[in-house]
Design a protein around this motif. Structure first.
Motif, short mmCIF file in Angstrom:
data_model
loop_
_atom_site.label_atom_id
_atom_site.label_comp_id
_atom_site.label_asym_id
_atom_site.label_seq_id
_atom_site.Cartn_x
_atom_site.Cartn_y
_atom_site.Cartn_z
N MET A 187 0.84 -1.18 0.00
CA MET A 187 0.00 0.00 0.00
C MET A 187 0.88 1.24 0.00
N ILE A 188 0.45 2.24 -0.72
CA ILE A 188 1.19 3.50 -0.79
C ILE A 188 0.69 4.42 0.31
N HIS A 189 1.60 4.93 1.11
CA HIS A 189 1.26 5.79 2.23
C HIS A 189 1.58 7.24 1.91
N ALA A 190 0.92 8.13 2.61
CA ALA A 190 1.25 9.55 2.49
C ALA A 190 2.71 9.73 2.88
N PRO A 191 3.43 10.56 2.14
CA PRO A 191 4.87 10.69 2.41
C PRO A 191 5.15 11.28 3.78
N GLU A 192 6.03 10.59 4.48
CA GLU A 192 6.48 11.09 5.79
C GLU A 192 7.96 10.85 5.89
N PRO A 193 8.83 11.79 5.83
CA PRO A 193 8.54 13.22 5.96
C PRO A 193 8.04 13.81 4.64
N TRP A 194 7.08 14.69 4.75
CA TRP A 194 6.46 15.32 3.59
C TRP A 194 7.39 16.29 2.88
N TRP A 195 8.39 16.79 3.59
CA TRP A 195 9.21 17.86 3.03
C TRP A 195 10.19 17.38 1.96
N LEU A 196 10.48 16.08 1.88
CA LEU A 196 11.36 15.60 0.81
C LEU A 196 10.71 15.76 -0.57
#
Length: 118
Positions: A1-10
């Motif tokens: 499953m694809i997750h929301a990016p964490e960390p988002w800043w990359l």
């Protein structure tokens, strides 16, 4: 499953870098001109790079909310910079433009992909 990016800043940093690169490419400074001429990219096609980078910027930003789009975009950006690296190698244009700009952006692109698959 694809997750929301964490960390988002990359992915956001990659989007910012691509956006800045697209803006600079509208009236390319000498180092961008030398890079594109060095790999023998036709001047008539330079506008396509602006469109690609702006589309990638949009895809990465949308991907912060919809991770599938972000992952697909970052994979496309990795492919783009892999092709750019090959173009540098093939043209034997392996100066600082290759090491800093091309491989630097490829490294940032791979780093931006990690949050989607980790």
């Amino acid at each position: 499953m694809i997750h929301a990016p964490e960390p988002w800043w990359l992915p956001a940093l990659l989007a910012l870098s691509l956006f800045a690169d697209a803006l600079m490419s509208i009236r390319p400074p000498k180092f961008i001109q030398q890079c594109l001429d060095g790999v023998r990219f036709p001047r008539d096609w330079w506008w396509t790079l602006i469109a690609i980078k702006l589309a990638a910027t949009a895809g990465l930003l949308v991907g912060l909310k919809y991770p599938g789009i972000g992952l697909a975009t970052v994979v496309g950006v990795i492919a783009y910079f892999t092709c750019a690296a090959y173009s540098h190698y093939r043209a034997r244009f392996l100066g600082y433009e290759f090491w800093i700009n091309c491989l630097g952006m490829l490294t940032l692109s791979v780093a931006a992909a990690v949050p989607y698959v980790a």
